[in-house]
Design an enzyme around this catalytic site. Structure first.
Site, mmCIF file in Angstrom:
data_model
loop_
_atom_site.group_PDB
_atom_site.id
_atom_site.type_symbol
_atom_site.label_atom_id
_atom_site.label_comp_id
_atom_site.label_asym_id
_atom_site.label_seq_id
_atom_site.Cartn_x
_atom_site.Cartn_y
_atom_site.Cartn_z
ATOM 1 C CB ILE A 131 -0.915 0.027 1.254
ATOM 2 C CG1 ILE A 131 -1.692 -1.282 1.376
ATOM 3 C CG2 ILE A 131 -1.854 1.236 1.204
ATOM 4 C CD1 ILE A 131 -2.265 -1.523 2.757
ATOM 5 C CB THR A 132 1.833 3.772 -2.482
ATOM 6 O OG1 THR A 132 0.600 4.204 -3.076
ATOM 7 C CG2 THR A 132 2.456 2.692 -3.351
ATOM 8 N N GLY A 133 1.612 5.216 0.423
ATOM 9 C CA GLY A 133 0.998 6.295 1.215
ATOM 10 C C GLY A 133 0.129 5.738 2.326
ATOM 11 C CB ALA A 134 0.348 2.731 4.292
ATOM 12 C CB SER A 160 -2.046 10.045 6.570
ATOM 13 O OG SER A 160 -2.937 10.841 5.893
ATOM 14 N N GLY A 161 -4.903 8.721 6.408
ATOM 15 C CA GLY A 161 -6.132 8.638 5.627
ATOM 16 C C GLY A 161 -6.494 7.240 5.139
ATOM 17 C CE1 TYR A 197 -6.301 14.502 -5.878
ATOM 18 C CE2 TYR A 197 -8.561 14.794 -6.634
ATOM 19 C CZ TYR A 197 -7.626 14.123 -5.865
ATOM 20 O OH TYR A 197 -8.024 13.056 -5.087
HETATM 21 N N1 LIG Z 1 -9.860 12.354 0.609
HETATM 22 C C1 LIG Z 1 -10.699 12.370 -0.445
HETATM 23 O O1 LIG Z 1 -11.786 12.971 -0.418
HETATM 24 C C2 LIG Z 1 -10.302 11.661 -1.714
HETATM 25 C C3 LIG Z 1 -11.220 11.625 -2.783
HETATM 26 C C4 LIG Z 1 -10.876 10.971 -3.948
HETATM 27 C C5 LIG Z 1 -9.644 10.355 -4.039
HETATM 28 N N2 LIG Z 1 -8.753 10.405 -3.005
HETATM 29 C C6 LIG Z 1 -7.449 9.760 -3.180
HETATM 30 O O2 LIG Z 1 -7.176 8.893 -2.111
HETATM 31 C C7 LIG Z 1 -5.763 8.717 -1.991
HETATM 32 C C8 LIG Z 1 -5.361 8.839 -0.532
HETATM 33 O O3 LIG Z 1 -5.589 10.167 -0.100
HETATM 34 P P1 LIG Z 1 -6.150 10.555 1.339
HETATM 35 O O4 LIG Z 1 -7.401 11.289 1.121
HETATM 36 O O5 LIG Z 1 -6.127 9.383 2.237
HETATM 37 O O6 LIG Z 1 -5.059 11.652 1.770
HETATM 38 P P2 LIG Z 1 -3.945 11.713 2.897
HETATM 39 O O7 LIG Z 1 -4.528 11.426 4.227
HETATM 40 O O8 LIG Z 1 -3.253 13.016 2.700
HETATM 41 O O9 LIG Z 1 -2.974 10.528 2.504
HETATM 42 C C9 LIG Z 1 -2.115 10.616 1.405
HETATM 43 C C10 LIG Z 1 -0.986 9.621 1.594
HETATM 44 O O10 LIG Z 1 -0.117 9.760 0.461
HETATM 45 C C11 LIG Z 1 1.198 9.941 0.942
HETATM 46 N N3 LIG Z 1 2.032 10.677 0.005
HETATM 47 C C12 LIG Z 1 1.889 11.938 -0.457
HETATM 48 N N4 LIG Z 1 2.933 12.258 -1.257
HETATM 49 C C13 LIG Z 1 3.748 11.179 -1.275
HETATM 50 C C14 LIG Z 1 4.984 10.899 -1.890
HETATM 51 N N5 LIG Z 1 5.636 11.801 -2.624
HETATM 52 N N6 LIG Z 1 5.548 9.681 -1.714
HETATM 53 C C15 LIG Z 1 4.938 8.751 -0.926
HETATM 54 N N7 LIG Z 1 3.775 8.969 -0.292
HETATM 55 C C16 LIG Z 1 3.194 10.167 -0.469
HETATM 56 C C17 LIG Z 1 1.031 10.684 2.259
HETATM 57 O O11 LIG Z 1 2.214 10.577 3.010
HETATM 58 P P3 LIG Z 1 2.573 11.584 4.232
HETATM 59 O O12 LIG Z 1 1.854 11.054 5.443
HETATM 60 O O13 LIG Z 1 4.062 11.454 4.332
HETATM 61 O O14 LIG Z 1 2.115 12.943 3.825
HETATM 62 C C18 LIG Z 1 -0.143 9.922 2.846
HETATM 63 O O15 LIG Z 1 0.279 8.721 3.424
HETATM 64 C C19 LIG Z 1 -5.133 9.772 -2.894
HETATM 65 O O16 LIG Z 1 -4.692 9.162 -4.090
HETATM 66 C C20 LIG Z 1 -6.269 10.722 -3.174
HETATM 67 O O17 LIG Z 1 -6.131 11.409 -4.396
HETATM 68 C C21 LIG Z 1 -9.057 11.041 -1.842
#
Ligand SMILES: NC(=O)c1ccc[n+]([C@@H]2O[C@H](COP(=O)([O-])OP(=O)(O)OC[C@H]3O[C@@H](n4cnc5c(N)ncnc54)[C@H](OP(=O)(O)O)[C@@H]3O)[C@@H](O)[C@H]2O)c1
Length: 279
Positions: free
Chosen positions: A8-11, A13-14, A164
């Site tokens: 899982i990439t970006g694990a 947070s969120g 985005y």
């Molecule tokens: N939240 C929404 O409403 C929503 C809606 C549609 C799609 N999404 C998608 O869902 C996915 C997860 O997002 P989320 O909402 O859970 O946001 P989030 O809480 O900000 O989590 C994003 C994750 O990605 C990591 N990340 C960011 N840049 C990175 C990099 N350069 N290398 C490695 N890891 C990196 C972050 O790491 P750090 O902890 O180090 O920052 C974090 O673990 C994303 O692809 C987002 O576009 C979200």
């Protein structure tokens, strides 16, 4: 011992963190692919304690660096000979113009090109795994993306929703293309629209984020809820053999014309190979 391995990439947070917790609970060996390895190690420890599953590991991965993506892939492939589930979740919403280490616009670089390169590099081990699943955490924003293939496609001076939505459209085109390429292999490739999820992605002190955040928080769901469709695609027998689709709330969602534009898709793939120097 575990039966299946998930990356899982970006694990940290969120949605990614909730996905890691859920898959650990379900007995997967979970590899948390994260840029902040200290934070990830702490979270992995918590997941291990809570789930009783000792196979939760951290491997460094910065999706804004092709070098880091290549190193991750090498380390992973040296340590594991199977990859049942790859969840391309790491993503950003940039409130100002930023660049990756390789000079790509940050949103495109992390959300799309990083996903493209990582998946391509892990494909040999994925193909060696029976019925492996690739899951791209995309967004409905893809339906509004405007992708023009020219020399600036990955280095446009854009940010915010424009960047985005375009990065998410590119992710969908990649999902469809790879699914088509792998259609007889047993490996499936699908995308997820998690909905409006209350996570750190909408944090930021700029005026843009002060406008965007309340919109995204309106009727938003929890990160745990946001992780549900991705986990469903990872584990459910109901989706066996289904590939190239976008899922919302565990159901297939209709693509619009842009997502189905084959000419655009093929052009994008060509420039993507060149950009990441994938031979
Ligand atoms: N939240 C929404 O409403 C929503 C809606 C549609 C799609 N999404 C998608 O869902 C996915 C997860 O997002 P989320 O909402 O859970 O946001 P989030 O809480 O900000 O989590 C994003 C994750 O990605 C990591 N990340 C960011 N840049 C990175 C990099 N350069 N290398 C490695 N890891 C990196 C972050 O790491 P750090 O902890 O180090 O920052 C974090 O673990 C994303 O692809 C987002 O576009 C979200």
């Amino acid at each position: 011992m575990y039966e299946k391995v998930a990356v899982i990439t970006g694990a940290t947070s969120g949605i990614g963190l909730e996905t890691a917790k859920d898959l650990a609970q379900k007995g997967y060996c979970v590899v948390m692919a994260c840029r902040d390895t200290e934070k990830a190690a702490g979270l992995a420890g918590e997941i291990i304690n809570k789930s009783g599953n000792e196979y939760v590991r951290v491997l460094p991965l910065d999706m804004a660096s092709m070098q880091s993506i290549r190193s991750f892939s090498e380390s992973f492939s040296a340590q594991y000979d199977k990859l049942h589930v790859l969840i391309n979740n790491a993503g950003v919403f940039c409130d100002k113009l930023q660049k990756t280490e390789d000079g790509f616009e940050m949103t495109m670089g992390v959300n799309y090109l990083g996903t493209f390169l990582l998946t391509r590099l892990l494909l040999p081990v994925i193909m060696d795994t029976a019925e492996a699943r690739i899951i791209n955490i995309a967004s409905k924003a893809a339906l509004y993306g405007k992708l023009k293939i020219d020399e600036q496609v990955f280095s446009n001076k854009i940010y915010g929703f424009k960047a985005y939505s375009t990065s998410k459209l590119a992710q969908i085109l990649f999902t469809i293309d790879l699914a088509e390429e792998l259609k007889d292999s047993g490996v499936t490739v699908n995308a997820v629209s998690p909905g409006r999820v209350a996570t750190n992605i909408w944090n930021g002190s700029s005026l843009l984020m002060k406008i965007v955040k309340p919109i995204m928080m309106r009727n938003s769901i929890s990160a745990q809820e946001g992780a549900r469709t991705g986990v469903y695609l990872a584990v459910s027998p109901m989706v066996e053999g289904i590939t190239g689709k976008l899922f919302d709330k565990e159901k297939i969602m209709e693509y619009n014309q842009k997502c189905l534009d084959e000419g655009l898709r093929k052009e994008l793939m060509k420039v993507s190979y060149d950009a990441v120097q994938f031979l």
